[in-house]
Write a protein that holds these residues in place. Structure first.
Motif, PDB file in Angstrom:
ATOM      1  N   VAL A 181       0.998  -1.416   0.044  1.00 41.03           N
ATOM      2  CA  VAL A 181      -0.224  -0.220   0.235  1.00 41.03           C
ATOM      3  C   VAL A 181       1.150   1.085   0.127  1.00 41.03           C
ATOM      4  CG1 VAL A 181      -1.645  -1.162   1.021  1.00 41.03           C
ATOM      5  CG2 VAL A 181      -0.790   0.187   2.363  1.00 41.03           C
ATOM      6  N   GLU A 182      -0.489   2.532  -0.795  1.00 45.64           N
ATOM      7  CA  GLU A 182       0.880   3.878  -0.189  1.00 45.64           C
ATOM      8  C   GLU A 182       0.487   4.582   0.568  1.00 45.64           C
ATOM      9  OE1 GLU A 182       0.199   2.919  -4.473  1.00 45.64           O
ATOM     10  OE2 GLU A 182      -1.479   2.962  -2.759  1.00 45.64           O
ATOM     11  N   ASN A 216       0.293  -9.037   9.278  1.00 42.58           N
ATOM     12  CA  ASN A 216       0.269 -10.091   8.233  1.00 42.58           C
ATOM     13  C   ASN A 216       0.620  -9.565   7.113  1.00 42.58           C
ATOM     14  OD1 ASN A 216      -1.910 -12.401   7.907  1.00 42.58           O
ATOM     15  ND2 ASN A 216      -2.620 -10.987   5.832  1.00 42.58           N
ATOM     16  N   GLY A 217       1.786  -8.343   7.531  1.00 36.11           N
ATOM     17  CA  GLY A 217       3.108  -7.853   7.020  1.00 36.11           C
ATOM     18  C   GLY A 217       2.714  -6.778   5.911  1.00 36.11           C
ATOM     19  N   VAL A 218       1.937  -6.119   5.945  1.00 33.11           N
ATOM     20  CA  VAL A 218       1.652  -5.270   4.535  1.00 33.11           C
ATOM     21  C   VAL A 218       3.006  -4.592   4.568  1.00 33.11           C
ATOM     22  CG1 VAL A 218       0.863  -3.757   6.346  1.00 33.11           C
ATOM     23  CG2 VAL A 218      -0.162  -3.539   4.133  1.00 33.11           C
ATOM     24  N   LYS A 219       2.706  -4.233   2.938  1.00 36.21           N
ATOM     25  CA  LYS A 219       4.201  -3.017   3.071  1.00 36.21           C
ATOM     26  C   LYS A 219       4.515  -2.133   3.014  1.00 36.21           C
ATOM     27  CE  LYS A 219       8.831  -2.808   0.775  1.00 36.21           C
ATOM     28  NZ  LYS A 219       9.853  -4.282  -0.044  1.00 36.21           N
ATOM     29  N   ALA A 227       4.681   1.729  -5.481  1.00 34.52           N
ATOM     30  CA  ALA A 227       3.794   0.321  -5.299  1.00 34.52           C
ATOM     31  C   ALA A 227       3.542  -0.697  -6.384  1.00 34.52           C
ATOM     32  CB  ALA A 227       2.400   0.529  -4.420  1.00 34.52           C
ATOM     33  N   TYR A 228       3.395   0.431  -8.045  1.00 35.83           N
ATOM     34  CA  TYR A 228       2.287  -0.325  -8.429  1.00 35.83           C
ATOM     35  C   TYR A 228       3.573  -0.926  -9.499  1.00 35.83           C
ATOM     36  CZ  TYR A 228      -1.616  -1.563 -12.411  1.00 35.83           C
ATOM     37  OH  TYR A 228      -2.008  -2.134 -13.068  1.00 35.83           O
ATOM     38  N   ASN A 229       5.007  -0.137  -9.585  1.00 35.93           N
ATOM     39  CA  ASN A 229       5.795  -0.244 -11.150  1.00 35.93           C
ATOM     40  C   ASN A 229       6.745  -1.445  -9.813  1.00 35.93           C
ATOM     41  OD1 ASN A 229       4.165   0.540 -13.290  1.00 35.93           O
ATOM     42  ND2 ASN A 229       5.301   2.562 -12.687  1.00 35.93           N
ATOM     43  N   GLN A 230       6.572  -1.130  -9.395  1.00 34.81           N
ATOM     44  CA  GLN A 230       8.515  -1.639  -8.503  1.00 34.81           C
ATOM     45  C   GLN A 230       7.829  -2.889  -7.794  1.00 34.81           C
ATOM     46  OE1 GLN A 230      11.309   0.965  -7.060  1.00 34.81           O
ATOM     47  NE2 GLN A 230      10.465   2.026  -8.318  1.00 34.81           N
ATOM     48  N   GLU A 231       6.883  -3.322  -6.761  1.00 37.31           N
ATOM     49  CA  GLU A 231       6.656  -3.973  -6.297  1.00 37.31           C
ATOM     50  C   GLU A 231       5.355  -4.974  -6.297  1.00 37.31           C
ATOM     51  OE1 GLU A 231       7.684  -4.323  -3.300  1.00 37.31           O
ATOM     52  OE2 GLU A 231       9.041  -2.566  -2.935  1.00 37.31           O
ATOM     53  N   PHE A 232       4.199  -4.378  -7.218  1.00 33.39           N
ATOM     54  CA  PHE A 232       3.048  -5.208  -7.276  1.00 33.39           C
ATOM     55  C   PHE A 232       4.145  -6.704  -8.610  1.00 33.39           C
ATOM     56  CE2 PHE A 232      -0.428  -5.433 -10.389  1.00 33.39           C
ATOM     57  CZ  PHE A 232      -0.873  -6.130  -9.448  1.00 33.39           C
ATOM     58  N   SER A 233       3.539  -7.437  -8.566  1.00 32.20           N
ATOM     59  CA  SER A 233       3.664  -8.853  -9.460  1.00 32.20           C
ATOM     60  C   SER A 233       3.523  -8.455 -10.648  1.00 32.20           C
ATOM     61  CB  SER A 233       3.799 -10.089  -8.176  1.00 32.20           C
ATOM     62  OG  SER A 233       2.058 -10.761  -8.488  1.00 32.20           O
ATOM     63  N   GLY A 234       2.222  -7.851 -10.818  1.00 29.48           N
ATOM     64  CA  GLY A 234       1.566  -7.845 -12.008  1.00 29.48           C
ATOM     65  C   GLY A 234       1.991  -6.609 -13.012  1.00 29.48           C
ATOM     66  N   VAL A 243      -2.199  -4.800  -4.432  1.00 30.13           N
ATOM     67  CA  VAL A 243      -1.603  -2.922  -4.414  1.00 30.13           C
ATOM     68  C   VAL A 243      -2.919  -2.509  -4.452  1.00 30.13           C
ATOM     69  CG1 VAL A 243      -1.626  -3.454  -7.379  1.00 30.13           C
ATOM     70  CG2 VAL A 243      -0.078  -1.876  -5.340  1.00 30.13           C
ATOM     71  N   VAL A 244      -2.550  -1.704  -3.811  1.00 29.10           N
ATOM     72  CA  VAL A 244      -3.733   0.024  -3.992  1.00 29.10           C
ATOM     73  C   VAL A 244      -3.671   0.323  -5.004  1.00 29.10           C
ATOM     74  CG1 VAL A 244      -4.366   1.266  -3.273  1.00 29.10           C
ATOM     75  CG2 VAL A 244      -3.738  -0.141  -1.139  1.00 29.10           C
ATOM     76  N   SER A 245      -4.517   0.680  -5.999  1.00 27.00           N
ATOM     77  CA  SER A 245      -4.136   1.086  -7.712  1.00 27.00           C
ATOM     78  C   SER A 245      -5.417   1.679  -7.444  1.00 27.00           C
ATOM     79  CB  SER A 245      -3.927   0.486  -8.853  1.00 27.00           C
ATOM     80  OG  SER A 245      -3.302   1.275  -9.569  1.00 27.00           O
ATOM     81  N   TYR A 246      -5.834   1.482  -8.770  1.00 27.27           N
ATOM     82  CA  TYR A 246      -7.623   2.428  -9.884  1.00 27.27           C
ATOM     83  C   TYR A 246      -8.365   1.599 -10.331  1.00 27.27           C
ATOM     84  CZ  TYR A 246      -4.613   6.930  -8.414  1.00 27.27           C
ATOM     85  OH  TYR A 246      -4.119   7.371  -8.163  1.00 27.27           O
ATOM     86  N   ALA A 247      -9.803   1.301  -9.787  1.00 28.67           N
ATOM     87  CA  ALA A 247     -10.537   0.215 -10.667  1.00 28.67           C
ATOM     88  C   ALA A 247      -9.684   0.544 -12.207  1.00 28.67           C
ATOM     89  CB  ALA A 247     -12.020   0.615 -10.571  1.00 28.67           C
ATOM     90  N   SER A 248      -9.603   1.554 -12.574  1.00 25.23           N
ATOM     91  CA  SER A 248      -9.452   1.593 -14.237  1.00 25.23           C
ATOM     92  C   SER A 248      -7.829   0.766 -14.271  1.00 25.23           C
ATOM     93  CB  SER A 248      -9.338   2.882 -14.829  1.00 25.23           C
ATOM     94  OG  SER A 248      -8.349   3.752 -13.604  1.00 25.23           O
ATOM     95  N   SER A 249      -7.125   0.731 -13.481  1.00 28.65           N
ATOM     96  CA  SER A 249      -5.383   0.204 -13.604  1.00 28.65           C
ATOM     97  C   SER A 249      -5.890  -1.258 -14.935  1.00 28.65           C
ATOM     98  CB  SER A 249      -5.120   0.383 -12.888  1.00 28.65           C
ATOM     99  OG  SER A 249      -4.792   0.644 -11.490  1.00 28.65           O
TER     100      SER A 249
END
Length: 353
Positions: A181-182, A216-219, A227-234, A243-249
């Protein structure tokens, strides 16, 4: 000759990075706008005064669309960017006695109450306004676009674990070390996610929820890009499938989806400024921002949903990122304005203390 002059920006929002990350046309159009920055000021057709649009750094519109508006209206639009939504609101309040523009866009539902309390905007009922997001009876602010901040999941990144659906699921040990999360202290989507947990669990429950997330290990990282471009596996770079992002992502990232039960709705507004030098021209610009043509380009240009009803989304969005129709979770703007600083400080003590 009609010109668009873009004033230099001072800050940057996560959604600007989003447009860059997905390589949409916004970067190209922004470059086109900036190319005209050094052009001298000129009055519009028929001797009309220019209209200065004060906005945040994520504002983007095709130059061709603005050119067409100028051709038909005779109004020259000057765009002045002023950081993120919070910085924009602060500047509008500080300069209200001598406004820095005629119309402002980008004050969101998190900061709207402050602008209204400070009497920054004047009443105007714009053509095509969506009454669902009306904030006061005098129509001082008009909804332009909608963004839903939600947890996104990388489906295959779960490696056989069932997809979570709720806030409660995220604290389940089966998702240990999966969520990033951010920080709400430094990030707009991070703040929206915090507000979403406060809305869901209430004043007596949100602190305990964040304590469980921490266990529970939230980062926690500083902003959306990390968050999205470095930590998110997607995105193929990180190891965390939540990851916390947008419904449009998901429209730009295959094999991902938004968890709609975790969404928090943000609405961005525009309004004619009190003391505007060209209020009549500003009203025409506001009507233009609610036109079918402008609203239809909001998704691809600013990566948010149009506020005007009846505007179709791009085909790719309809398939992978349809606008949530049954999720309108948001706290009253007055509550956010009154408690924001205290909530963020409490969050710091719980998660980073």
């Amino acid at each position: 000759m009609n010109l668009i002059r873009v004033m230099p920006a001072q800050g940057r929002e996560e959604r600007t990075v989003l447009r860059t990350a997905i390589a949409l046309l916004a970067l190209v159009t922004a470059g086109c706008s900036l190319a005209t920055e050094q052009q001298p000021q000129q009055t519009g057709q028929q001797g009309q005064q220019p209209v200065t649009l004060v906005t945040h750094d994520s504002f983007a519109v095709r130059k061709e669309l603005l050119d067409e508006f100028q051709k038909t209206s005779g109004i020259k639009v000057e765009v002045r960017k002023s950081g993120d939504a919070g910085a924009l609101t602060n500047q509008l309040v500080l300069t209200k006695a001598n406004p820095i523009g005629d119309i402002a866009y980008g004050v969101d539902s998190t900061f709207a109450s402050r602008a209204l309390n400070e009497n920054v905007f004047q009443p105007y009922e714009a053509q095509g306004a969506n009454k669902r997001y009306q904030l006061d009876a005098t129509n001082r602010l008009t909804a332009i676009d909608i963004g839903d901040v939600c947890v996104n999941v990388h489906t295959s990144g779960l490696k056989g674990v069932a997809e979570p659906t709720t806030f409660e699921d995220l604290a389940d040990p089966k998702y240990k070390d999966m969520l990033v999360v951010e920080s709400p202290a430094t990030s707009s989507p991070g703040l929206a996610f915090l507000l979403g947990t406060i809305l869901h669990f209430g004043e007596d429950g949100w602190q305990g929820y964040w304590t469980r997330l921490k266990a529970n290990g939230v980062k926690v990282v500083s902003g959306w890009e990390e968050a999205y471009n470095q930590e998110f596996s997607g995105t193929g770079k990180g190891t965390r499938p939540l990851v916390v992002s947008y419904a449009s992502s998901p429209a730009a990232t295959p094999d991902t989806k938004a968890l709609l039960e975790t969404c928090y709705r943000q609405v961005e507004y525009a309004g004619v400024l009190q003391g505007a030098k060209n209020p009549e021209g500003a009203k025409k610009v506001l009507d233009f921002m609610l036109s079918q043509q402008f609203q239809a380009e909001v998704p691809d240009q600013m990566y948010v949903y149009p506020a005007r009803e009846g505007v179709s989304l791009p085909e790719a969005w309809q398939k992978s990122a349809p606008m949530p129709t049954d999720v309108e979770a948001t706290l009253p703007a007055q509550d956010v304005d009154r408690n924001r600083e205290n909530w963020v400080n409490q969050w710091r003590s719980l998660v980073q203390g």
